[in-house]
Design a protein around this motif. Structure first.
Motif, mmCIF file in Angstrom:
data_model
loop_
_atom_site.group_PDB
_atom_site.id
_atom_site.type_symbol
_atom_site.label_atom_id
_atom_site.label_comp_id
_atom_site.label_asym_id
_atom_site.label_seq_id
_atom_site.Cartn_x
_atom_site.Cartn_y
_atom_site.Cartn_z
ATOM 1 N N ILE A 159 0.874 -1.171 0.000
ATOM 2 C CA ILE A 159 0.000 0.000 0.000
ATOM 3 C C ILE A 159 0.908 1.216 0.000
ATOM 4 O O ILE A 159 1.930 1.231 0.698
ATOM 5 N N ALA A 160 0.572 2.222 -0.803
ATOM 6 C CA ALA A 160 1.325 3.482 -0.806
ATOM 7 C C ALA A 160 0.351 4.606 -0.463
ATOM 8 O O ALA A 160 -0.718 4.719 -1.071
ATOM 9 N N ILE A 161 0.722 5.408 0.531
ATOM 10 C CA ILE A 161 -0.042 6.606 0.897
ATOM 11 C C ILE A 161 0.836 7.790 0.521
ATOM 12 O O ILE A 161 1.910 7.970 1.091
ATOM 13 N N THR A 162 0.398 8.566 -0.461
ATOM 14 C CA THR A 162 1.259 9.597 -1.037
ATOM 15 C C THR A 162 0.649 10.979 -0.828
ATOM 16 O O THR A 162 -0.438 11.275 -1.332
ATOM 17 N N ASN A 163 1.363 11.803 -0.066
ATOM 18 C CA ASN A 163 0.882 13.159 0.207
ATOM 19 C C ASN A 163 0.994 14.048 -1.024
ATOM 20 O O ASN A 163 1.855 13.838 -1.887
ATOM 21 N N TYR A 164 0.141 15.038 -1.075
ATOM 22 C CA TYR A 164 0.221 16.090 -2.080
ATOM 23 C C TYR A 164 0.902 17.321 -1.493
ATOM 24 O O TYR A 164 0.649 17.678 -0.337
ATOM 25 N N LYS A 165 1.736 17.967 -2.303
ATOM 26 C CA LYS A 165 2.146 19.339 -2.002
ATOM 27 C C LYS A 165 1.556 20.172 -3.126
ATOM 28 O O LYS A 165 1.974 20.023 -4.293
ATOM 29 N N ASP A 166 0.588 21.005 -2.807
ATOM 30 C CA ASP A 166 -0.256 21.605 -3.828
ATOM 31 C C ASP A 166 -0.829 20.455 -4.675
ATOM 32 O O ASP A 166 -1.462 19.573 -4.116
ATOM 33 N N ASP A 167 -0.579 20.402 -5.949
ATOM 34 C CA ASP A 167 -1.157 19.319 -6.747
ATOM 35 C C ASP A 167 -0.142 18.271 -7.169
ATOM 36 O O ASP A 167 -0.424 17.448 -8.036
ATOM 37 N N VAL A 168 1.035 18.287 -6.541
ATOM 38 C CA VAL A 168 2.120 17.394 -6.980
ATOM 39 C C VAL A 168 2.368 16.304 -5.935
ATOM 40 O O VAL A 168 2.439 16.578 -4.741
#
Lengths: 134, 134
Positions: A106-115
């Motif tokens: 499982i990967a939980i990937t944060n956004y910085k703005d839309d990236v």
């Protein structure tokens, strides 16, 4: 529908960003509450991401098989079912399966703005083989 | 160490907030990148949370067994291995195991300022039995 132990195997990921056969099942999308998306990624043996960075980090939870996580300039770290990796922001790295087994995380990937991610160069066969030389 | 299929079973959760036997293994904490924490929760048969709300929502990923998710005023929804529940903010609800099987889920819980959850009243035995009457 082809399944892993828990989630569907999903759709194959593009070879521009994943070397070998890797698959994604999206689990949850960014919304008004979540500043992240999450999905289940399956890497067949030898499959791996290209080198990449995340502007606000990512969490991997390995739920099946085994493989490697490597930060640029450091030895590759073996990872297996039950391991959790808290990947820092802006650190060049890759992850993928071992040569003999699949790896599912499982990967939980944060956004910085839309990236969420910046994709870089492929992990060469030499770099991949090097994980077995230590 | 007692294990589930993937993660350790962890420490028993307090009966103030969990009826019956429920256990937690923390997987990742809030930090400068993550506006959430995540953990693996195991509910033994009959075990469940008390009614509660999340100020900024929660995601459940069921990784073993089966159980129920119920929002106040709605029928309980059966959930099983492979299911994902995207719980809205400020909606009173509970989750837990079925009467005959355990239920194991990963929970990703967002923070609003420093708050993740507001615990309310226990799910009574009558409310719990009622999930089997529909």
């Amino acid at each position: 529908m082809e399944m892993n132990e828990i989630f569907p195997k999903g759709q194959q990921l593009p070879n521009e960003w994943f070397s070998g056969n890797a698959f994604l099942t999206p689990l949850v999308a960014k919304d008004k509450n979540h500043e992240f998306s999450a999905g289940c990624v399956t890497f067949e043996p030898h499959a791996r991401t290209v080198w990449h960075t995340h502007p606000k980090g990512q969490v991997l939870m390995v739920i099946d098989g085994n493989g490697f996580y490597q930060e640029k300039g450091k030895p590759a770290q073996p990872i297996k079912k039950g391991d959790v990796v808290n990947i820092p922001e802006n650190v060049e790295h890759w992850h993928g399966a071992s040569a003999s087994n699949k790896m599912v995380h499982i990967a939980i990937t944060n956004y910085k703005d839309d990236v969420q991610v910046t994709w870089l160069k492929p992990v060469s066969d030499e770099e991949y083989k090097d994980v077995y030389s230590h």
